[in-house]
Scaffold this active site. Structure first.
Site, PDB file in Angstrom:
ATOM      1  CG  HIS A  70     -10.874 -12.322  10.713  1.00  0.00           C
ATOM      2  ND1 HIS A  70     -12.175 -12.398  10.292  1.00  0.00           N
ATOM      3  CD2 HIS A  70     -10.118 -12.763   9.674  1.00  0.00           C
ATOM      4  CE1 HIS A  70     -12.209 -12.871   9.050  1.00  0.00           C
ATOM      5  NE2 HIS A  70     -10.973 -13.108   8.656  1.00  0.00           N
ATOM      6  CG  HIS A  73     -12.794 -11.249  16.351  1.00  0.00           C
ATOM      7  ND1 HIS A  73     -14.006 -11.214  16.992  1.00  0.00           N
ATOM      8  CD2 HIS A  73     -12.984 -10.661  15.144  1.00  0.00           C
ATOM      9  CE1 HIS A  73     -14.908 -10.633  16.197  1.00  0.00           C
ATOM     10  NE2 HIS A  73     -14.309 -10.289  15.076  1.00  0.00           N
ATOM     11  CG  HIS A 136     -16.261 -15.022   9.678  1.00  0.00           C
ATOM     12  ND1 HIS A 136     -16.936 -13.987   9.079  1.00  0.00           N
ATOM     13  CD2 HIS A 136     -15.206 -14.440  10.340  1.00  0.00           C
ATOM     14  CE1 HIS A 136     -16.307 -12.850   9.370  1.00  0.00           C
ATOM     15  NE2 HIS A 136     -15.261 -13.105  10.120  1.00  0.00           N
ATOM     16  CG  ASP A 191     -21.350 -10.068  12.509  1.00  0.00           C
ATOM     17  OD1 ASP A 191     -21.218  -8.833  12.392  1.00  0.00           O
ATOM     18  OD2 ASP A 191     -20.794 -10.891  11.747  1.00  0.00           O
ATOM     19  CG  HIS A 361     -14.795  -9.288  -1.422  1.00  0.00           C
ATOM     20  ND1 HIS A 361     -14.075 -10.047  -0.528  1.00  0.00           N
ATOM     21  CD2 HIS A 361     -15.598  -8.489  -0.681  1.00  0.00           C
ATOM     22  CE1 HIS A 361     -14.428  -9.702   0.701  1.00  0.00           C
ATOM     23  NE2 HIS A 361     -15.358  -8.761   0.636  1.00  0.00           N
ATOM     24  CG  HIS A 365     -19.248  -9.706   8.567  1.00  0.00           C
ATOM     25  ND1 HIS A 365     -19.037  -9.957   9.906  1.00  0.00           N
ATOM     26  CD2 HIS A 365     -18.050  -9.327   8.070  1.00  0.00           C
ATOM     27  CE1 HIS A 365     -17.787  -9.710  10.209  1.00  0.00           C
ATOM     28  NE2 HIS A 365     -17.156  -9.319   9.113  1.00  0.00           N
TER      29      HIS A 365
HETATM   30 ZN   LIG Z   1     -14.728  -9.247  13.219  1.00  0.00          ZN
HETATM   31 ZN   LIG Z   2     -14.017 -11.909  11.361  1.00  0.00          ZN
END
Ligand SMILES: [Zn+2]
Ligand SMILES: [Zn+2]
Length: 550
Positions: A70, A73, A136, A191, A361, A365
């Site tokens: 992503h 990151h 993820h 996270d 959706h 996370h």
């Molecule tokens: Zn992230």
């Molecule tokens: Zn991510």
């Protein structure tokens, strides 16, 4: 030497994640991400951490470890590599997505990209590093276990605990439980994104099922908008389309590119060899046999979805009978743009489904119960929440406290955490900043530029052009007054005339010496006009006097 851990970004905001681990002999960085601008950052493309603090550790910086592909990151890796030549370790898909970015910057040749497996264990300097799978919204994600002289550290990366992981690989909770029983974990970095959500996150498979239902029921074409990095979901769309005899046209450069990369790396499979459809044919084939997969789910004004809704897209025009699905989160700050594209889709004749009204959706996370599982299995001595706005970090710390973690601690960007002999101490704060990236400029947009942009957007600009003789100070040209975004109502002509009068008066009242000094007269004009517009219109436009000496 103690181990120093310093967050460079992402602790106090969503985005630009980056964290430094430095034991004095070797140093590592986990992630180097960017942040998308909020609506006060006008004209800014994105924001990146200031990697300047790495200069002190540059000679011992052994590598960059990436958790997943992503942008928050990997989006700043190209900027990092421009100054620091470090090897980049990541799983194949993460590196594949990174390579696209590096190519755009012309850096792909020079970068040292080292692929790692999702359970690989390797050494970098004094660090023993072990990757572990983290489930993820993008495949091939990992977290890291770092072992060094000062203890065992676990960084989760972005994760959820999906009981039905799309690629069959669950988050490595079992491995982490075993780690906790065999070796004591000194600190857990976890996270925090969805700490405010109760219960468990929904499995990604739900979205695939919801889409499948929509594909079955829709009488016409289905347009699905989502982030192009959501490879699991793209796979879900392909499989659901195949089930209902539809073919899928890909729209958007990043969508086409990411699908190609994922197919090449085996992270995605075509359910039928002919499932993909050229975009041109999506307009001519019967609607019932077509899915269009596009970017633009955030209502970006020039995105494919917006253009399709407005009838301005080269290939696709939204029409009566189409169903549009926005399969992504309404990111705060984008709601207005999203509402606007939804309205345009309806105006063009489409039905619109989105996360607020349908299960199209799910988040990537972990929600609260999953976060509790992570804390419970890892049983760390110290707990440091990562990835989120301050309120998420504090709530996540409180959660760890409730769960009996001995030392839950909030750290923010720049805080230096020193681990020595199994104890953590706070060792001050480094000045870590951020850079605004605007087009090709990095860091040359300062906050005063943003203030100007904000003012320009809110109250407009008044420009005064005046040419004076350098010998006598007499007016040779002007004053000419140009305005943008200031004088819209009736009487603007009169205001310009009055403003011109004020400039002339300012010139008359200034002494002969001042007339020969453009800076001084510019300042006087700015002050006088600011007073005038404030009184006359109750506005504070940006005033730009240009006084030339001829
Ligand atoms: Zn992230
Ligand atoms: Zn991510």
């Amino acid at each position: 030497m103690p181990l120093r851990v310093v967050p460079l970004g992402g602790l106090g905001e969503i985005g630009m994640n980056s964290m430094l681990f430095d034991d004095g002999e070797s140093a590592l960085l986990i992630d180097a991400g960017l942040m998308f601008p909020d609506d006060t950052m006008l004209g800014i493309d994105y924001v990146i951490p200031d990697f300047g603090v790495l200069r002190e550790v540059a000679n011992r910086l052994k590598g960059l470890l990436l958790t997943h592909g992503h942008e928050d990151h990997i989006g700043a890796v190209s900027f990092l590599l421009k100054e620091f030549d470090v090897p980049v370790h990541g799983t194949p898909l993460t590196l594949g997505l990174l390579r696209h970015r590096l190519e755009e910057q012309g850096l792909d040749g020079a970068a040292r990209l080292v692929p790692i497996g999702r359970t690989e264990r390797f050494r970098l300097g004094g660090f023993d590093i072990e990757a572990f799978p983290a489930c993820h919204s993008i495949p091939d994600g990992v977290g890291f276990i770092l072992r060094c002289g000062e203890g065992v550290f676990v960084h989760t990366g972005d994760f959820k605990i999906d009981p039905r992981p799309p690629d069959g690989v669950p988050t490595a909770i079992a491995r982490l439980s075993r780690l906790a029983s065999e070796e004591k974990v000194t600190a857990l970095f976890s996270d925090s994104t969805n700490v405010e959500r109760e219960g468990y996150s929904l499995p990604e498979a739900f979205v695939g099922e919801a889409l499948s239902e929509i594909f079955g029921e829709a009488k016409g074409r289905v347009l699905v908008a989502m982030f192009s990095s959501n490879i699991h979901r793209i796979q879900g769309v392909l499989s659901a389309a195949a089930r209902h005899g539809r073919r899928v046209a890909l729209c958007g450069r990043s969508m086409v590119r990411n699908v190609a990369t994922a197919l090449e790396l085996g992270c995605m499979k075509l359910p039928r060899p002919d499932i993909l459809l050229p975009l041109e044919e999506a307009e001519t084939l019967p609607g019932r046999s077509v899915v269009v997969l596009t970017t633009g789910s955030q209502g970006e004004p020039r995105s494919a979805l917006t253009l399709m809704a407005l009838g301005e897209h080269k290939h696709i025009r939204v029409r009566e009978g189409d169903t549009a699905v926005l399969s992504s989160k309404f990111i705060p700050g984008n709601e207005r743009a999203i509402a606007s594209v939804i309205n345009h889709l309806f105006l063009a004749g489409a039905e619109v489904l989105h996360e607020k009204i349908s299960e199209v959706h799910v988040s990537g996370h972990a929600s609260r119960e999953e976060l509790k599982i992570m804390i419970d299995r890892v049983r760390p001595k110290y707990f440091i929440p990562v990835h989120g706005d301050p309120r998420f970090l504090f709530r996540h710390r409180n959660l760890a406290r409730e769960m009996g973690v001995p030392h839950p601690e909030v750290a923010l960007n720049g805080d230096v955490l020193e681990f020595s002999g199994g104890e953590m101490a706070r060792a001050g704060k480094l000045a870590v900043g951020r850079f605004f990236v605007d087009g090709r400029g990095v860091g040359d947009v300062e906050s005063f530029v943003l203030k100007d942009r904000y003012q320009l957007s809110q109250v407009g600009m008044v420009m005064v052009v005046l040419a004076l003789s350098s010998t006598t100070g007499e007016i040779l040209y002007g004053p000419e007054i140009l305005t943008r975004g200031v004088l819209t109502e009736n009487g603007s002509e009169a205001s310009v005339e009055e403003a011109r009068g004020i400039v002339l008066k300012t010139w008359e009242e200034s002494g002969v010496e001042a007339r020969k000094d453009p800076t001084e007269i510019q300042t006087d004009i700015r002050k006088a006009l600011r007073r005038y517009f404030n009184k006359r219109l109750e506005r504070k436009p940006v005033i730009l006097p240009v006084v030339l000496e001829l």
